[in-house]
Design an enzyme around this catalytic site. Structure first.
Site, PDB file in Angstrom:
ATOM      1  N   HIS A 158      -5.846 -35.227 -41.841  1.00 21.76           N
ATOM      2  CA  HIS A 158      -5.710 -34.577 -40.390  1.00 21.76           C
ATOM      3  C   HIS A 158      -6.121 -32.901 -40.620  1.00 21.76           C
ATOM      4  O   HIS A 158      -6.378 -32.094 -39.942  1.00 21.76           O
ATOM      5  CB  HIS A 158      -4.248 -34.442 -40.013  1.00 21.76           C
ATOM      6  CG  HIS A 158      -4.429 -34.477 -38.321  1.00 21.76           C
ATOM      7  ND1 HIS A 158      -4.790 -33.662 -37.571  1.00 21.76           N
ATOM      8  CD2 HIS A 158      -3.828 -35.284 -37.451  1.00 21.76           C
ATOM      9  CE1 HIS A 158      -5.010 -33.731 -36.366  1.00 21.76           C
ATOM     10  NE2 HIS A 158      -4.285 -34.982 -36.277  1.00 21.76           N
ATOM     11  N   ASP A 400     -19.005 -51.331 -35.339  1.00 26.04           N
ATOM     12  CA  ASP A 400     -19.807 -52.440 -36.038  1.00 26.04           C
ATOM     13  C   ASP A 400     -20.654 -51.832 -36.835  1.00 26.04           C
ATOM     14  O   ASP A 400     -21.382 -51.026 -36.734  1.00 26.04           O
ATOM     15  CB  ASP A 400     -20.572 -52.909 -34.620  1.00 26.04           C
ATOM     16  CG  ASP A 400     -21.209 -54.197 -35.404  1.00 26.04           C
ATOM     17  OD1 ASP A 400     -21.366 -54.437 -36.336  1.00 26.04           O
ATOM     18  OD2 ASP A 400     -22.341 -54.807 -34.469  1.00 26.04           O
TER      19      ASP A 400
END
Length: 453
Positions: A158, A400
């Protein structure tokens, strides 16, 4: 779940990139400076597996080396400097990619929502006992199951990326893996959050410290050490579109007409319902102070707004405060109003007040979760508080890499009491999933109240 590590690779950009120091903003260095885990499960078709000339791990390695040319800071390392600040060294040390296998099958996970305890070994481990400059900022793990399915577990620091930025990286990585060109390069600007002189009166240091400081404790306790030690459990609780609409109807009842106000949003309503259910499940005294922590994306709240695909941390942590008695006994819309008031406070001036406050601190340690994890000090959004983060507007689905979209995507393991995520339903029909971690002693009661509306 038993997982066997087969190999580990350190993947580096396949072309020369900038080498040197990359500045970090105060927001990059405060709040969550640990890694954020996510998991993606896939069922590649037999046709893809037999017709592809490259293995899945080779596809991931090659495309990762190319996408890191554009996202080169992710291949670097951070190090401590003065005043407990961090700086990023762009040194192409690389991203760790692990290849693993398991004798389990995708069917062992059921609908995934009740089997989050199985995710732990599917996510690359980050050893925070090591010096921070030895930790990769991105780690990925591809685990192959006996049935032919795979899981990609990812841990992204982060320090370098909030949700929007991390998902931008993942989307471009997948795009290159599919053989498509990069759609949009990230926009880096380490100076975007340099201090700015405010034109009008800003929040005082005292006010800002109250906003960012330690959340309330349970009445009668001097610290939260005992609460931190209690056993926790995780649940992923779905709310259908009809259930969400029912909550919104209840929350908006009695407010002055549809033309004179903006109806409470899906986040405001679900977060208020979670907060109320937690207060009931924890059996708070009516006078118990409690707060709800959340994050606000400031990209379009700044004047001027940040450019598209700004890469870094552009979220500000904020809190809504109340008493448990008010949350439990007052209408749901009152709690929604408390949350909205805290959200609307985050304007351009408030944002810069926050930045200036952090820049003037001589030590950022109290506002860094890594130290809280080690010492037990620092902000804790467990009992009597809760942290409800929204992923509702993030493009979390449809990743994908060339073998089809995921059959499940969700947060990785988290075991801190009070951690809560609100995710959109898979078909984006207005339904949501609430992933929440609570003390084991409170979870059954929470589920009961959660579904009583």
């Amino acid at each position: 779940m038993e997982v066997t590590i087969k190999c580990s690779y350190m993947v580096k950009p396949n072309e020369p990139t900038y080498m040197g120091v990359f500045g970090l903003s105060e927001w990059d260095q405060t709040g969550m400076i640990t890694h954020v885990p996510t998991v993606y499960f896939y069922k590649p078709s037999q046709e893809w597996c037999t017709s592809s000339t490259r293995s899945i791990i080779d596809t991931l390695k090659e495309s990762l080396s190319r996408v890191l040319v554009h996202f080169y800071p992710l291949a670097g390392r951070v190090r401590w400097i003065r005043q407990r600040r961090l700086e990023l060294m762009c040194d192409t040390m690389g991203v760790e990619l692990i290849e693993a296998e398991s004798s389990n099958e995708l069917s062992d996970f059921g609908d995934f929502s009740s089997q989050t305890n199985l995710f732990e070994n599917l996510i690359p481990f980050v050893n925070y006992g090591k010096p921070i400059d030895e930790l990769p900022l991105v780690l990925g793990q591809l685990t192959k199951f006996r049935c032919g399915g795979v899981c990609l577990g990812v841990n992204i620091s982060h320090i370098l990326a909030d949700g929007q930025s991390a998902l931008h990286f993942m989307a471009e990585w997948a795009r290159l893996a599919r053989g498509e060109p990069l759609q949009m390069a990230p926009y880096f600007n380490p100076d975007a959050f340099r201090s700015r002189q405010l034109p009008t009166k800003s929040l005082t240091p005292c006010d800002m410290h109250t906003e960012l400081g330690t959340p309330p404790l349970l009445t009668g306790q001097e610290n939260n050490l005992d609460e931190r030690k209690k056993v926790t459990t995780v649940a992923i609780l779905p709310l259908s579109k009809d259930q969400v609409e029912s909550l919104k109807k209840v929350a908006n009842e009695g407010v002055n007409g549809p033309n004179t106000y903006n109806p409470y949003t899906r986040y405001e309503v679900v977060a208020a319902h979670v907060w109320r259910s937690a207060c009931k499940a924890r059996e708070h005294h009516l006078e118990q102070p409690t707060c709800l922590g959340f994050s606000v994306d400031v990209r379009n709240r700044l004047h001027p707004p940040l450019p598209p695909k700004y890469f870094g941390n552009a979220i500000l942590d904020a809190v809504a405060s109340s008493r448990s008695g008010d949350i439990i006994t007052h209408p749901l819309g009152c709690t929604c109003a408390t949350i909205r008031e805290a959200i609307e406070k985050v304007d351009d001036q408030y944002i810069w007040s926050n930045i200036n406050f952090l820049k003037n601190l001589s030590d950022l340690t109290p506002f860094q979760d890594l130290h809280a994890r080690k010492s037990g000090d620092g902000p804790f959004y467990g009992n009597p508080n809760i942290g409800v983060i929204s992923w509702l507007t993030l493009p979390i689905y449809g990743l994908d890499f060339g073998w089809g979209k995921e059959i499940y995507m969700g947060p990785g393991t988290h075991e801190s009491d009070g951690d809560c995520l609100i995710l959109p339903g898979l078909v984006n029909d207005g339904s949501v999933k609430v992933a929440i971690c609570l003390q084991l002693a409170h979870m059954d009661a929470f589920k009961k109240y959660f579904y009583e509306h």
